[in-house]
Design a protein around this motif. Structure first.
Motif, PDB file in Angstrom:
ATOM      1  N   ALA A  20       0.807  -1.091   0.130  1.00 48.52           N
ATOM      2  CA  ALA A  20      -0.023  -0.016  -0.146  1.00 48.52           C
ATOM      3  C   ALA A  20       0.864   1.233   0.026  1.00 48.52           C
ATOM      4  O   ALA A  20       2.038   1.401   0.793  1.00 48.52           O
ATOM      5  CB  ALA A  20      -0.684  -0.113   1.242  1.00 48.52           C
ATOM      6  N   PRO A  59      10.765   0.998  11.465  1.00 55.25           N
ATOM      7  CA  PRO A  59      10.621  -0.419  11.514  1.00 55.25           C
ATOM      8  C   PRO A  59       9.063  -0.742  10.845  1.00 55.25           C
ATOM      9  O   PRO A  59       8.237  -0.009  11.084  1.00 55.25           O
ATOM     10  CB  PRO A  59      10.685  -1.052  12.799  1.00 55.25           C
ATOM     11  CG  PRO A  59      11.269   0.186  13.609  1.00 55.25           C
ATOM     12  CD  PRO A  59      10.944   1.510  13.136  1.00 55.25           C
ATOM     13  N   GLY A  60       9.020  -1.756  10.389  1.00 56.22           N
ATOM     14  CA  GLY A  60       7.534  -2.321  10.024  1.00 56.22           C
ATOM     15  C   GLY A  60       6.812  -1.561   8.793  1.00 56.22           C
ATOM     16  O   GLY A  60       5.602  -1.547   8.646  1.00 56.22           O
ATOM     17  N   THR A  61       7.718  -0.839   8.063  1.00 58.60           N
ATOM     18  CA  THR A  61       6.792   0.214   7.127  1.00 58.60           C
ATOM     19  C   THR A  61       6.995  -0.739   5.545  1.00 58.60           C
ATOM     20  O   THR A  61       6.650   0.163   4.521  1.00 58.60           O
ATOM     21  CB  THR A  61       7.678   1.399   6.897  1.00 58.60           C
ATOM     22  OG1 THR A  61       9.207   1.301   6.863  1.00 58.60           O
ATOM     23  CG2 THR A  61       7.424   2.217   8.122  1.00 58.60           C
ATOM     24  N   GLY A  62       7.590  -1.845   5.520  1.00 57.68           N
ATOM     25  CA  GLY A  62       7.492  -2.733   4.266  1.00 57.68           C
ATOM     26  C   GLY A  62       8.787  -2.865   3.277  1.00 57.68           C
ATOM     27  O   GLY A  62       8.552  -2.985   2.254  1.00 57.68           O
ATOM     28  N   LYS A  63       9.978  -2.507   3.973  1.00 52.83           N
ATOM     29  CA  LYS A  63      11.089  -2.745   3.428  1.00 52.83           C
ATOM     30  C   LYS A  63      11.223  -4.017   2.808  1.00 52.83           C
ATOM     31  O   LYS A  63      11.739  -4.269   1.786  1.00 52.83           O
ATOM     32  CB  LYS A  63      12.141  -2.203   4.234  1.00 52.83           C
ATOM     33  CG  LYS A  63      12.305  -0.617   4.868  1.00 52.83           C
ATOM     34  CD  LYS A  63      13.316  -0.074   5.547  1.00 52.83           C
ATOM     35  CE  LYS A  63      13.266  -0.656   6.838  1.00 52.83           C
ATOM     36  NZ  LYS A  63      12.094  -0.138   7.637  1.00 52.83           N
ATOM     37  N   THR A  64      10.894  -5.195   3.716  1.00 59.52           N
ATOM     38  CA  THR A  64      11.069  -6.509   3.257  1.00 59.52           C
ATOM     39  C   THR A  64      10.264  -6.873   2.193  1.00 59.52           C
ATOM     40  O   THR A  64      10.673  -7.442   1.012  1.00 59.52           O
ATOM     41  CB  THR A  64      10.900  -7.340   4.651  1.00 59.52           C
ATOM     42  OG1 THR A  64      11.593  -7.096   5.713  1.00 59.52           O
ATOM     43  CG2 THR A  64      11.287  -8.902   4.255  1.00 59.52           C
ATOM     44  N   LEU A  65       8.998  -6.217   2.137  1.00 59.06           N
ATOM     45  CA  LEU A  65       7.988  -6.592   1.229  1.00 59.06           C
ATOM     46  C   LEU A  65       8.272  -6.008   0.074  1.00 59.06           C
ATOM     47  O   LEU A  65       8.125  -6.685  -1.056  1.00 59.06           O
ATOM     48  CB  LEU A  65       6.918  -5.829   1.932  1.00 59.06           C
ATOM     49  CG  LEU A  65       5.370  -6.300   1.463  1.00 59.06           C
ATOM     50  CD1 LEU A  65       5.343  -7.951   2.062  1.00 59.06           C
ATOM     51  CD2 LEU A  65       4.351  -5.490   2.297  1.00 59.06           C
ATOM     52  N   ASP A 116      18.835  -7.724   6.051  1.00 56.61           N
ATOM     53  CA  ASP A 116      17.922  -6.950   6.785  1.00 56.61           C
ATOM     54  C   ASP A 116      18.968  -6.357   8.011  1.00 56.61           C
ATOM     55  O   ASP A 116      19.917  -6.865   8.416  1.00 56.61           O
ATOM     56  CB  ASP A 116      16.935  -7.593   7.470  1.00 56.61           C
ATOM     57  CG  ASP A 116      15.777  -6.894   7.856  1.00 56.61           C
ATOM     58  OD1 ASP A 116      15.681  -5.629   8.014  1.00 56.61           O
ATOM     59  OD2 ASP A 116      14.505  -7.342   8.310  1.00 56.61           O
ATOM     60  N   ASN A 162      16.673   0.498   9.994  1.00 52.24           N
ATOM     61  CA  ASN A 162      16.095   1.746  10.627  1.00 52.24           C
ATOM     62  C   ASN A 162      16.993   2.735  11.390  1.00 52.24           C
ATOM     63  O   ASN A 162      16.747   3.773  11.757  1.00 52.24           O
ATOM     64  CB  ASN A 162      15.255   1.153  11.930  1.00 52.24           C
ATOM     65  CG  ASN A 162      14.769  -0.160  11.896  1.00 52.24           C
ATOM     66  OD1 ASN A 162      14.083  -0.203  10.610  1.00 52.24           O
ATOM     67  ND2 ASN A 162      14.715  -1.182  12.473  1.00 52.24           N
ATOM     68  N   GLY A 221       2.830   0.133   8.752  1.00 49.55           N
ATOM     69  CA  GLY A 221       1.882  -0.967   8.178  1.00 49.55           C
ATOM     70  C   GLY A 221       1.849  -2.257   9.021  1.00 49.55           C
ATOM     71  O   GLY A 221       1.049  -2.940   9.131  1.00 49.55           O
ATOM     72  N   ALA A 222       2.973  -2.613   9.858  1.00 52.19           N
ATOM     73  CA  ALA A 222       3.243  -3.621  10.457  1.00 52.19           C
ATOM     74  C   ALA A 222       2.062  -3.719  11.765  1.00 52.19           C
ATOM     75  O   ALA A 222       1.384  -4.543  12.448  1.00 52.19           O
ATOM     76  CB  ALA A 222       4.541  -4.132  10.947  1.00 52.19           C
ATOM     77  N   ASP A 225      -1.288  -4.071  10.619  1.00 49.50           N
ATOM     78  CA  ASP A 225      -1.513  -5.463  10.205  1.00 49.50           C
ATOM     79  C   ASP A 225      -1.644  -6.368  11.643  1.00 49.50           C
ATOM     80  O   ASP A 225      -2.661  -6.916  11.705  1.00 49.50           O
ATOM     81  CB  ASP A 225      -0.018  -5.953   9.830  1.00 49.50           C
ATOM     82  CG  ASP A 225      -0.312  -7.360   9.342  1.00 49.50           C
ATOM     83  OD1 ASP A 225      -0.191  -8.415  10.105  1.00 49.50           O
ATOM     84  OD2 ASP A 225      -0.404  -7.821   8.185  1.00 49.50           O
TER      85      ASP A 225
HETATM   86  P1  ATP Z   1      11.518  -4.153   9.763  1.00 48.45           P
HETATM   87  O1  ATP Z   1      12.308  -2.755   9.638  1.00 48.45           O
HETATM   88  O2  ATP Z   1      11.021  -4.189  11.383  1.00 48.45           O
HETATM   89  O3  ATP Z   1      12.258  -5.359   9.346  1.00 48.45           O
HETATM   90  P2  ATP Z   1      10.141  -3.817   7.476  1.00 48.45           P
HETATM   91  O4  ATP Z   1      10.002  -2.332   7.063  1.00 48.45           O
HETATM   92  O5  ATP Z   1      11.125  -4.799   6.674  1.00 48.45           O
HETATM   93  O6  ATP Z   1      10.289  -3.842   8.982  1.00 48.45           O
HETATM   94  P3  ATP Z   1       8.047  -5.494   6.640  1.00 48.45           P
HETATM   95  O7  ATP Z   1       8.535  -6.740   7.303  1.00 48.45           O
HETATM   96  O8  ATP Z   1       8.151  -5.385   5.121  1.00 48.45           O
HETATM   97  O9  ATP Z   1       8.567  -4.407   7.163  1.00 48.45           O
HETATM   98  O10 ATP Z   1       6.662  -5.426   7.044  1.00 48.45           O
HETATM   99  C1  ATP Z   1       5.919  -5.936   8.165  1.00 48.45           C
HETATM  100  C2  ATP Z   1       4.416  -6.503   7.737  1.00 48.45           C
HETATM  101  O11 ATP Z   1       3.753  -5.166   7.753  1.00 48.45           O
HETATM  102  C3  ATP Z   1       4.309  -7.041   6.446  1.00 48.45           C
HETATM  103  O12 ATP Z   1       4.412  -8.340   6.191  1.00 48.45           O
HETATM  104  C4  ATP Z   1       3.048  -6.250   5.923  1.00 48.45           C
HETATM  105  O13 ATP Z   1       1.882  -7.197   6.362  1.00 48.45           O
HETATM  106  C5  ATP Z   1       2.704  -5.074   6.598  1.00 48.45           C
HETATM  107  N1  ATP Z   1       3.105  -3.985   5.856  1.00 48.45           N
HETATM  108  C6  ATP Z   1       4.160  -2.923   6.238  1.00 48.45           C
HETATM  109  N2  ATP Z   1       4.224  -1.975   5.336  1.00 48.45           N
HETATM  110  C7  ATP Z   1       3.030  -2.246   4.457  1.00 48.45           C
HETATM  111  C8  ATP Z   1       2.715  -1.774   3.061  1.00 48.45           C
HETATM  112  N3  ATP Z   1       3.122  -0.649   2.918  1.00 48.45           N
HETATM  113  N4  ATP Z   1       1.907  -2.271   2.627  1.00 48.45           N
HETATM  114  C9  ATP Z   1       1.198  -3.421   2.968  1.00 48.45           C
HETATM  115  N5  ATP Z   1       1.358  -4.004   3.970  1.00 48.45           N
HETATM  116  C10 ATP Z   1       2.564  -3.626   4.752  1.00 48.45           C
END
Ligand code: ATP
Length: 267
Positions: A20, A59-65, A116, A162, A221-222, A225
């Motif tokens: 998203a 953290p949790g903003t979708g970088k892995t995604l 990561d 982060n 995002g996390a 979720d």
């Molecule tokens: P970290 O820094 O903690 O490793 P990250 O930035 O890699 O976190 P992700 O692991 O990609 O974050 O995101 C965690 C979960 O949050 C995803 O599996 C998804 O369910 C949800 N999420 C985060 N951002 C988004 C987004 N932009 N759109 C959809 N889902 C999202």
């Protein structure tokens, strides 16, 4: 390959639409990263793509995604390394692991190496570094430079952090493309909520979903979720152990706005 077994991922493909928001990041990546991995013959000389990309932000903003989505679209093999497990398990051996990792990735091109928490692996020189940490960093730089100087390579290293300020300067310079991945906007939060609650029976109307996207200002995002998952558990949480044994899934009550309000107090 045996050593790297755990790091080689086959995962459910992630489409751009699954992420998203982050629209400008998506278009940047399509042009700068995905197309060059798919059509290296077109991207040569001055058009040669960067081999290092840094995604930074909360953290949790979708970088892995994003990294997984790039791999899915480029039809690239995905190697994921998490330094916190790596360094403890491979004390003194991490340098060998980096060498092996690049060799295996090179044998599986197009390939993406995702690191990561890259700051914890390649942090600033703090003055009290031991020799093995230094060797590890140098090894990494050698391979990244090697990939950058070879036009034929279809290898990409994506680092996520982060704490970009903690990253070693020499390493940071190698991540030629750097992209800030921010907290989701209200619209992006709404999309995430809609996508998740579609999977369960609920009676929320559009106005309530919109309200939820407003109530979650500041959530990653996390976090959104987690909120949806917590609220979605409410109908199950209300069951007695006996009901839990016998109820059919279609008999479960719908998830309600009250369930979400309760979840907002917890998450
Ligand atoms: P970290 O820094 O903690 O490793 P990250 O930035 O890699 O976190 P992700 O692991 O990609 O974050 O995101 C965690 C979960 O949050 C995803 O599996 C998804 O369910 C949800 N999420 C985060 N951002 C988004 C987004 N932009 N759109 C959809 N889902 C999202």
């Amino acid at each position: 390959e045996q050593i790297l077994g755990e790091s080689m991922h086959d995962f459910k493909p992630v489409a751009w639409e699954d992420i998203a928001g982050l629209e400008s990041a998506k278009s940047t990546f399509l042009e700068a990263i995905i197309m060059p991995l798919r059509r290296p013959d077109l991207f040569t000389g001055v058009r040669c793509p960067p081999r290092g990309v840094l995604l930074f932000g909360p953290p949790g903003t979708g970088k892995t995604l994003i990294a997984k989505s790039i791999a899915s679209q480029a039809k690239a093999k995905f190697f994921s390394i998490n330094p916190s497990s790596l360094t403890s398990k491979w004390v003194g051996e991490a340098e060998k692991l980096v060498k092996t990792l690049f060799a295996v990735a090179a044998a599986h091109q197009p390939a993406i190496i995702f690191i990561d928490e890259v700051d914890s692996l390649l942090s600033k020189r703090s003055g009290n570094e031991n020799e093995s940490t230094l060797r590890l960093k140098n090894e990494f730089l050698i391979h990244l430079d090697g990939a950058a100087s070879n036009e034929e390579t279809r290898l990409l290293v994506i680092g996520a952090t982060n704490r970009p300020q903690e990253l070693d300067e020499a390493v940071r310079r190698r991540f030629v493309r750097r992209l800030y991945v921010p907290l989701p906007t209200k619209e992006a939060r709404q999309k995430i909520i809609e996508k998740i609650i579609r999977q369960v029976k609920h009676n929320l109307d559009d106005f309530e979903i919109h309200q939820l996207s407003e109530f979650t200002d500041g959530y990653s995002g996390a976090d959104v979720d987690s909120l949806c998952r917590y609220a979605s558990m409410a109908p199950l949480r209300a069951l007695t152990p006996n009901q839990m044994e016998t109820i059919e899934s279609h008999q479960l009550p719908a998830v309600t706005m009250d369930d979400f309000k309760q979840a907002l107090r917890v998450i």
